[in-house]
Write an enzyme that holds these catalytic residues in place. Structure first.
Site, PDB file in Angstrom:
ATOM      1  N   HIS A 197     -60.588  31.886 -16.820  1.00  0.00           N
ATOM      2  CA  HIS A 197     -61.913  31.570 -16.285  1.00  0.00           C
ATOM      3  C   HIS A 197     -62.694  30.820 -17.352  1.00  0.00           C
ATOM      4  CE1 HIS A 197     -62.082  34.138 -12.567  1.00  0.00           C
ATOM      5  NE2 HIS A 197     -61.042  34.683 -13.175  1.00  0.00           N
ATOM      6  N   LYS A 201     -67.479  33.736 -18.719  1.00  0.00           N
ATOM      7  CA  LYS A 201     -67.098  34.986 -18.052  1.00  0.00           C
ATOM      8  C   LYS A 201     -66.541  35.935 -19.098  1.00  0.00           C
ATOM      9  CE  LYS A 201     -64.365  36.999 -14.291  1.00  0.00           C
ATOM     10  NZ  LYS A 201     -65.493  37.838 -13.837  1.00  0.00           N
TER      11      LYS A 201
END
Length: 370
Positions: A197, A201
């Site tokens: 990600h 994140k």
């Protein structure tokens, strides 16, 4: 007959379809409160809300940073009219709640969508519960057991899921069913899970945790734990991907480094001669935003109908057929499917009516058409 049914479908403008369906059902106009602005996911949800013809609440909850904005302007990301949203820091959220109670007194007229930070999950849920605010929790992390226990005790209407993308949720449900029906069918196989990600994140993907639990059950791996999920946040590793082995994540395009979700789940036999892989690679955030709006509309309908069930997940949304489906550049609701299903014959009309009363997914209806 099924093809003929689709050919006679009347396309509906995106901006009118949802509000038309809700008004026809006697539901109050729905407004969406986005908590997570001015973040990228918050902006994406606001844009999706506006594209759907829903009202965007002019208020929102944000962090307590002194440097943060007090107002943000959003639009539908397609050249539509911009909308201003006043942002309240978390320390002033009770003031926000008082304003919301005045603006949206009717049940089902307001749903909050939360894409904030893992550290805010539990306190935000407690705030929603304390003020009777239905909410969709798209933020992952936090104490999930405490989250579910708290909303169940409070009886707060909510949709809580680690992933709002309906296609990925369908895969998740299928693997869960597979694990229930065929536990141990991959016994002796080694499970490896890698997720990539954007660097912002900070937590391990909730989707990766959910899918890997089902795969571990298939492999009879009682030692599996979330700490074994490999989290890739280094840009060089993301761009390179798994290389010739194809066993890591797929290479991430440089343009998507700031917003992507690439997951690879592999099950490999002991001798290395057999390997099964599942991959889902998502560029951008729109698929999650669309699913979040689906969940909000579903939840508003449940509240309006006085549903005894209060805590839902995205599988419940899928089973209700409460999704918009792209077809020919337009979005269609489950209600559209039911409307179209009445056209071919009296027998189909009768069966459509039965399914509508039973709240059966309209895809089941399509499978029964002659």
């Amino acid at each position: 007959a099924a093809g003929a049914m689709r050919a006679t479908a009347s396309p509906r403008p995106r901006q009118l379809a949802l509000s038309t369906v809700r008004m026809a059902a006697g539901a109050p106009p729905l407004s969406i409160l986005v908590n997570g602005l001015p973040g990228a996911m918050g902006r994406e949800i606001a844009a999706s809300c506006l594209r759907r013809g829903l009202a965007l609440a002019p208020l929102g909850l944000t962090g307590d940073s002194a440097a943060g904005p007090t107002e943000v302007t959003v639009d539908d990301m397609r050249g539509g009219v911009p909308v201003s949203v006043k942002l309240y820091p978390s320390r002033d959220r009770d003031t926000l709640a008082a304003e919301l109670a005045q603006l949206y007194p009717e049940p089902g007229s307001l749903v909050c969508i939360d894409f904030t930070l893992p550290a805010a999950v539990n306190s935000n849920a407690e705030w929603y519960s304390a003020h009777g605010l239905p909410f969709v929790m798209g933020t992952t992390g936090g104490d999930r057991e405490a989250l579910l226990a708290g909303v169940a005790e409070a009886g707060t209407p909510c949709v809580i899921a680690p992933n709002m993308a309906k296609q990925i949720v369908a895969l998740q449900a299928a693997l869960r069913r597979m694990a229930d029906d065929f536990p141990g069918s991959f016994e002796g196989y080694t499970l490896r899970v890698v997720e990539s990600h954007q660097s912002s994140k900070v937590d391990t993907s909730g989707t990766a945790k959910a899918l890997s639990a089902s795969l571990a059950a298939l492999a009879s791996d009682s030692s599996w734990g979330d700490e074994r999920i490999e989290k890739v946040r280094d840009v060089a590793e993301q761009v390179a991907g798994g290389g010739t082995t194809h066993r890591g994540v797929s290479p991430v395009p440089e343009a998507a480094l700031g917003g992507h979700a690439f997951h690879t789940y592999s099950l490999e036999s002991t001798d290395g001669n057999v390997e099964f892989q599942f991959r889902h690679n998502v560029l951008g955030r729109s698929v999650y935003a669309e699913g979040s709006i689906d969940a909000a509309v579903f939840l508003a309908d449940q509240v309006g109908a006085g549903s005894e069930q209060r805590v839902f997940d995205m599988v419940d949304v899928l089973r209700a057929g409460a999704m918009w489906m792209p077809r020919g550049g337009h979005m269609r609701t489950a209600a559209d499917w039911r409307e179209e299903s009445r056209r071919p014959s009296a027998s189909v009309k009768q069966r459509a009516s039965q399914l509508a009363v039973q709240n059966v997914c309209p895809l089941k209806l399509c499978s029964e058409l002659p």
